[in-house]
Design an enzyme around this catalytic site. Structure first.
Site, PDB file in Angstrom:
ATOM      1  N   GLU A  61      -0.267  -9.545  -0.743  1.00 49.44           N
ATOM      2  CA  GLU A  61      -1.684  -9.882  -0.503  1.00 49.44           C
ATOM      3  C   GLU A  61      -2.436 -10.027  -1.825  1.00 49.44           C
ATOM      4  O   GLU A  61      -3.266 -10.920  -1.990  1.00 49.44           O
ATOM      5  CB  GLU A  61      -2.314  -8.813   0.396  1.00 49.44           C
ATOM      6  CG  GLU A  61      -1.728  -8.885   1.807  1.00 49.44           C
ATOM      7  CD  GLU A  61      -2.215  -7.782   2.721  1.00 49.44           C
ATOM      8  OE1 GLU A  61      -2.000  -6.604   2.376  1.00 49.44           O
ATOM      9  OE2 GLU A  61      -2.812  -8.095   3.762  1.00 49.44           O
TER      10      GLU A  61
ATOM     11  N   GLU B  68       4.169  -5.118   7.311  1.00 49.03           N
ATOM     12  CA  GLU B  68       3.324  -4.072   7.904  1.00 49.03           C
ATOM     13  C   GLU B  68       3.652  -3.788   9.365  1.00 49.03           C
ATOM     14  O   GLU B  68       3.604  -2.643   9.814  1.00 49.03           O
ATOM     15  CB  GLU B  68       1.841  -4.462   7.791  1.00 49.03           C
ATOM     16  CG  GLU B  68       1.255  -4.295   6.389  1.00 49.03           C
ATOM     17  CD  GLU B  68       1.475  -5.487   5.475  1.00 49.03           C
ATOM     18  OE1 GLU B  68       2.329  -6.340   5.778  1.00 49.03           O
ATOM     19  OE2 GLU B  68       0.775  -5.572   4.443  1.00 49.03           O
TER      20      GLU B  68
ATOM     21  N   ALA C 116       0.844  -1.189   0.000  1.00 55.52           N
ATOM     22  CA  ALA C 116       0.000   0.000   0.000  1.00 55.52           C
ATOM     23  C   ALA C 116       0.880   1.240   0.000  1.00 55.52           C
ATOM     24  O   ALA C 116       2.065   1.172   0.339  1.00 55.52           O
ATOM     25  CB  ALA C 116      -0.896  -0.021   1.224  1.00 55.52           C
TER      26      ALA C 116
ATOM     27  N   GLY D 124       0.572  -5.198   0.804  1.00 56.51           N
ATOM     28  CA  GLY D 124      -0.542  -5.312  -0.131  1.00 56.51           C
ATOM     29  C   GLY D 124      -0.144  -5.976  -1.443  1.00 56.51           C
ATOM     30  O   GLY D 124      -0.981  -6.582  -2.113  1.00 56.51           O
TER      31      GLY D 124
HETATM   32  N1  3HC Z   1       4.530   3.546  -0.093  1.00 58.35           N
HETATM   33  C1  3HC Z   1       4.974   4.758  -0.472  1.00 58.35           C
HETATM   34  N2  3HC Z   1       6.227   4.992  -0.892  1.00 58.35           N
HETATM   35  C2  3HC Z   1       7.059   3.942  -0.915  1.00 58.35           C
HETATM   36  C3  3HC Z   1       6.668   2.653  -0.537  1.00 58.35           C
HETATM   37  C4  3HC Z   1       5.329   2.474  -0.101  1.00 58.35           C
HETATM   38  N3  3HC Z   1       4.860   1.275   0.259  1.00 58.35           N
HETATM   39  N4  3HC Z   1       7.720   1.813  -0.659  1.00 58.35           N
HETATM   40  C5  3HC Z   1       8.722   2.563  -1.119  1.00 58.35           C
HETATM   41  N5  3HC Z   1       8.328   3.841  -1.286  1.00 58.35           N
HETATM   42  C6  3HC Z   1       9.127   4.962  -1.805  1.00 58.35           C
HETATM   43  C7  3HC Z   1      10.214   5.377  -0.865  1.00 58.35           C
HETATM   44  O1  3HC Z   1       9.756   6.320   0.068  1.00 58.35           O
HETATM   45  C8  3HC Z   1      11.232   5.962  -1.808  1.00 58.35           C
HETATM   46  O2  3HC Z   1      10.779   7.247  -2.131  1.00 58.35           O
HETATM   47  P1  3HC Z   1      11.826   8.434  -2.411  1.00 58.35           P
HETATM   48  O3  3HC Z   1      12.633   7.982  -3.576  1.00 58.35           O
HETATM   49  O4  3HC Z   1      10.965   9.598  -2.657  1.00 58.35           O
HETATM   50  O5  3HC Z   1      12.645   8.561  -1.155  1.00 58.35           O
HETATM   51  C9  3HC Z   1      11.090   5.093  -3.052  1.00 58.35           C
HETATM   52  O6  3HC Z   1       9.805   4.488  -2.947  1.00 58.35           O
HETATM   53  C10 3HC Z   1      12.120   4.007  -3.166  1.00 58.35           C
HETATM   54  O7  3HC Z   1      12.168   3.287  -1.953  1.00 58.35           O
HETATM   55  P2  3HC Z   1      13.534   2.818  -1.301  1.00 58.35           P
HETATM   56  O8  3HC Z   1      14.523   3.909  -1.323  1.00 58.35           O
HETATM   57  O9  3HC Z   1      13.185   2.235   0.013  1.00 58.35           O
HETATM   58  O10 3HC Z   1      13.962   1.698  -2.344  1.00 58.35           O
HETATM   59  P3  3HC Z   1      14.688   0.314  -2.083  1.00 58.35           P
HETATM   60  O11 3HC Z   1      14.869  -0.289  -3.404  1.00 58.35           O
HETATM   61  O12 3HC Z   1      15.864   0.517  -1.186  1.00 58.35           O
HETATM   62  O13 3HC Z   1      13.652  -0.579  -1.236  1.00 58.35           O
HETATM   63  C11 3HC Z   1      11.522  -1.548  -0.718  1.00 58.35           C
HETATM   64  C12 3HC Z   1      12.463  -0.990  -1.805  1.00 58.35           C
HETATM   65  C13 3HC Z   1      12.123  -2.810  -0.098  1.00 58.35           C
HETATM   66  C14 3HC Z   1      10.226  -1.878  -1.386  1.00 58.35           C
HETATM   67  C15 3HC Z   1      11.339  -0.510   0.389  1.00 58.35           C
HETATM   68  O14 3HC Z   1      10.991   0.724  -0.189  1.00 58.35           O
HETATM   69  C16 3HC Z   1      10.273  -0.855   1.385  1.00 58.35           C
HETATM   70  O15 3HC Z   1      10.523  -1.599   2.305  1.00 58.35           O
HETATM   71  N6  3HC Z   1       9.085  -0.277   1.217  1.00 58.35           N
HETATM   72  C17 3HC Z   1       8.001  -0.450   2.140  1.00 58.35           C
HETATM   73  C18 3HC Z   1       7.338  -1.779   1.957  1.00 58.35           C
HETATM   74  C19 3HC Z   1       6.179  -1.905   2.894  1.00 58.35           C
HETATM   75  O16 3HC Z   1       6.231  -1.612   4.057  1.00 58.35           O
HETATM   76  N7  3HC Z   1       5.062  -2.390   2.343  1.00 58.35           N
HETATM   77  C20 3HC Z   1       3.869  -2.557   3.105  1.00 58.35           C
HETATM   78  C21 3HC Z   1       3.057  -1.318   3.042  1.00 58.35           C
HETATM   79  S1  3HC Z   1       1.669  -1.358   4.094  1.00 58.35           S
HETATM   80  C22 3HC Z   1       0.542  -2.301   3.279  1.00 58.35           C
HETATM   81  O17 3HC Z   1       0.794  -2.835   2.239  1.00 58.35           O
HETATM   82  C23 3HC Z   1      -0.789  -2.406   3.959  1.00 58.35           C
HETATM   83  C24 3HC Z   1      -1.640  -3.458   3.369  1.00 58.35           C
HETATM   84  O18 3HC Z   1      -1.541  -4.614   4.147  1.00 58.35           O
HETATM   85  C25 3HC Z   1      -3.072  -3.054   3.316  1.00 58.35           C
END
Ligand code: 3HC
Length: 707
Positions: free
Chosen positions: A108, A128, A65, A105
């Site tokens: 998921e 998450e 998400a 997500g």
């Molecule tokens: N939402 C919004 N922005 C995100 C994002 C997300 N889920 N994941 C990454 N980004 C953005 C980062 O903020 C960054 O932005 P910037 O360039 O403006 O600083 C850009 O994408 C690149 O991210 P990274 O620098 O972290 O890139 P990496 O290649 O090093 O890592 C990654 C990639 C492993 C995917 C890492 O970004 C990450 O861990 N992201 C979060 C993943 C996460 O927590 N997902 C779960 C979200 S909650 C969810 O899904 C709820 C659901 O259950 C309903």
């Protein structure tokens, strides 16, 4: 020109291909899930399409998400109309084709598809919990059905990324393609193969693995117990467990509804807000806003480390751990042999603990090459100097490196306190020199404080920051100021904790407050671990340099008795032989009492809140000075340093974020009151006063231009 669509549907013969194209990581930003739904409906309705593939453009499948949307009035589809529900209702087989990351997500959605295939380098997970929420797209209900509740609990409460081959073994992924295969082509071929399969295998229909929980209902309490220490003060890990428990006791749709309730309790919690802040603060720290456009970090293929002591060895391990060949040297053969022995022993401990495979240890060790002298390192792309922390020891090394290293080599000093400009001044190429302050143990601690010398070139700074990231560190930039940013902002905390003793506190009382707050260890116990002799030497040096230096007689007396901490069996605490458990020591209580009496300090009792604030507010004030002097870019960089350098609890965001939760005015007023009571050391910084006057949160403070 209209914006390119976030999701497109095209056709390869009888296979529909839905591509999500929302750079950089295909997060489910506004319109993405809706786009997938629309494409799915179209594909389902198209008689020429027999099966469909869902794939991500760019470097990833779907990273989850959109985290920026949480806590806002974002549009949410009701249960029954979400992308997962549309997938469940699909009449044609859906294949998720995964590369890069399928997280949150993203996974998921993949689990709501009928089949999942991946390239070997892909990673999947439900992270998450790391942002204070739980998988709210059916992940807590589908994952246990795929892998069993035990593995699901482990994955969901840790948030770890699972590599595709392991995910295949666990049952999350149906097939891993060969490393050189083209994912799109492989997925289309796979879709063609299963196009006629009926009934469609929906994860929601498979309850067999859930029997594990019926056979062993104790698994839920067992995991609660196992995470108790790490998850203290937090709600998300426990809600994750409740949601998986619901998967095992309720029919699927009711389980989904329960997941939603548990999710709603978390989304706006203090912990989730703080963790989201920390996530973006870490990414912000990578950005250097004042670099000329177009400058790129230099590539590097190998490194050298000068100094095979504890720090040098840990730094060499960091390079080796991330695949870089590294040469290491020291002044004598004995020191080098000892250093290599320590490196080997450190790896062996990890193997014994089960966190490293024996063959991986051998591969890493093979990357670390001990060499005799400067002649053997001259062609390295990067050299990290990590010798004894003394200007007169480091200066000749920089002179030697200047002679030995090839033009353009990056030359960095692992110093925690010395003036980087003086070291750069020993060379004819100060533009190539910067500080790279690793934290101990260097192969474990994530923080790399990159120190900007007056003459460090933008390319050097970007390269040092990038070097840190490539070896698994979180790099953050600091100006060249005494103690740089991390230790300088921490300094007043270190004094205040000892001054509290003068007024009637005991080390164990202070430590308990900080552990209850969320630190893994109290600061006095940490002191005993690090060694109290270091602090003694640096206090003496500072007192000699500065007549106004606030002496810490209690700390001096404890250390002068040879109580250096764990290594001597006694420090702020006493230790039983071979045991690291700190025991309160009446001898220390006596030293404290006597010294306080000699100093004539009135004794009183303290609340936990006062102890906490005395320590942390002193550092908030110093952090403001650092920003006001232009020695850090932003308050959030200081927070990142506290999270990764000092074990500040992540679910509290960081020092400055935490202070903002109290409120900048209250922080200022308290500091001003302590200024009246205790004098100069509590003088509020100008920036803090201005922020309080204007009601601007600390994390929005505008720092002076970095220099
Ligand atoms: N939402 C919004 N922005 C995100 C994002 C997300 N889920 N994941 C990454 N980004 C953005 C980062 O903020 C960054 O932005 P910037 O360039 O403006 O600083 C850009 O994408 C690149 O991210 P990274 O620098 O972290 O890139 P990496 O290649 O090093 O890592 C990654 C990639 C492993 C995917 C890492 O970004 C990450 O861990 N992201 C979060 C993943 C996460 O927590 N997902 C779960 C979200 S909650 C969810 O899904 C709820 C659901 O259950 C309903």
């Amino acid at each position: 020109m209209p914006d390119a669509p976030l999701v497109r549907l095209d056709r390869d013969g009888d296979i529909g291909v839905i591509t999500v194209d929302y750079p950089p990581v295909n997060a489910l930003g506004p319109g993405v899930a809706e786009g997938i739904i629309e494409a799915l409906k179209k594909g389902n309705a198209d008689p020429a399409v027999r099966a469909m593939v869902l794939i991500g453009a760019g470097r990833s499948f779907i990273a989850g998400a959109d985290i920026r949307g949480f806590g806002t009035a974002r549009k949410r589809l009701p249960l029954g109309e979400r992308v997962y529900d549309i997938l469940d209702a699909a009449t044609k087989p859906m294949v998720a084709a995964i590369h890069g990351y399928a997280l949150g997500g993203g996974l998921e959605i993949a689990m709501a598809c009928h089949y999942r295939i991946a390239v070997p380098s892909a990673k999947v997970g439900l992270p998450e919990v790391l942002i204070g929420i739980l998988p709210g797209g059916g992940g807590t209900q589908r994952l246990p059905r795929l892998v069993g509740p035990k593995v699901a609990l482990e994955m969901i409460t840790s948030g770890r990324h699972v590599p595709a081959p392991e995910a295949r073994t666990l049952g999350i992924i149906d097939e891993v393609l060969p490393a050189d295969a083209d994912l799109r082509a492989g997925a289309i071929a796979y879709a063609r193969k299963i196009a006629a399969a009926r009934p469609l295998p929906r994860v929601r229909d498979h309850d067999e693995r859930l029997a594990e929980a019926k056979a062993d209902p104790g698994i839920f309490d067992a995991i609660r117990k196992s995470i108790a220490r790490r998850a203290r003060n937090q709600k998300a890990p426990y809600n994750c467990i409740l949601a998986v428990e619901a998967a095992c006791t309720l029919p699927f749709d009711q389980g989904i509804a329960r997941e939603q309730e548990l999710f709603a309790e978390l989304e706006n919690s203090d912990e989730a807000r703080a963790l989201r802040y920390a996530f973006f603060a870490e990414r912000e720290a990578a950005k250097l806003p004042d670099m000329p456009v177009g400058v790129k970090p230099r590539e590097f293929a190998n490194a050298a480390v000068v100094g095979a002591g504890t720090m040098g060895g840990g730094i060499a391990m960091s390079f080796a751990d991330f695949g870089y060949p590294v040469r290491i040297m020291d002044a004598s053969k004995e020191a080098l042999d000892r250093g290599m022995e320590r490196i080997r022993a450190n790896y062996a401990t990890s193997v014994k603990r089960g966190s490293l495979a024996q063959d991986e240890m051998e591969r890493r060790l093979a990357r670390i090459q001990p060499v005799a002298g400067y002649d053997d390192i001259g062609d390295a792309d990067i050299v990290v100097e990590a010798v004894f922390e003394e200007m007169d020891v480091k200066k000749p090394i920089f002179r030697a490196l200047d002679k030995a290293m090839k033009p353009g080599a990056l030359m960095v000093s692992n110093t925690s306190a010395l003036d980087i400009d003086q070291l750069a001044g020993e060379t004819a190429r100060p533009q190539d020199v910067a500080g790279a302050h690793f934290f101990s143990p260097a192969n474990v601690m994530k923080l790399l404080e990159v120190v900007r010398g007056a003459k460090s070139s933008p390319e050097t700074l970007l390269s040092t920051m990038a070097m840190g990231r490539k070896i698994g560190k979180l790099s953050a930039m600091a100006g060249n100021t005494d103690g740089f940013v991390a230790n300088r902002s921490r300094g007043p905390f270190n004094s205040e904790m000892v001054i509290l003793l003068e007024e009637g506190c005991l080390p164990e009382q202070v430590d308990k407050v900080m552990v209850d707050f969320g630190y893994p260890m109290g600061p006095f116990a940490v002191g005993d671990l690090a060694g109290l002799d270091i602090g003694l030497a640096s206090r003496k040096r500072r007192a000699a340099q500065n007549p106004n230096y606030r002496k810490l007689p209690i700390a001096d007396r404890v250390a002068e008795l040879g109580r250096y901490g764990q290594k001597t069996g006694a420090g702020w605490y006493r230790y039983e032989k071979g045991d690291r458990t700190p025991h309160p020591d009446p001898e220390v209580a006596r030293i404290i009492k006597e010294t306080a009496a000699e100093l004539g300090v009135p004794q009183r009792s303290f609340t936990d809140q006062e102890i906490l604030r005395r320590l942390l507010f002193s550092s908030v004030n110093e952090a403001c000075r650092i920003l006001e002097e232009g020695k850090a870019y932003r308050a959030s960089d200081i927070d990142v340093m506290w999270l990764h350098g000092f074990g500040f609890p992540r679910y509290r965001g960081g020092l400055m974020y935490w202070a903002d939760q109290i409120g900048v005015r209250d922080v200022y007023n308290q500091i001003a009151a302590w200024n009246q009571q205790y004098g100069e050391r509590w003088a509020p910084s100008r920036l803090l006063r201005e922020l309080a006057e204007s009601g601007t949160p600390l994390r929005e403070a505008k720092a002076a231009p970095m220099h």
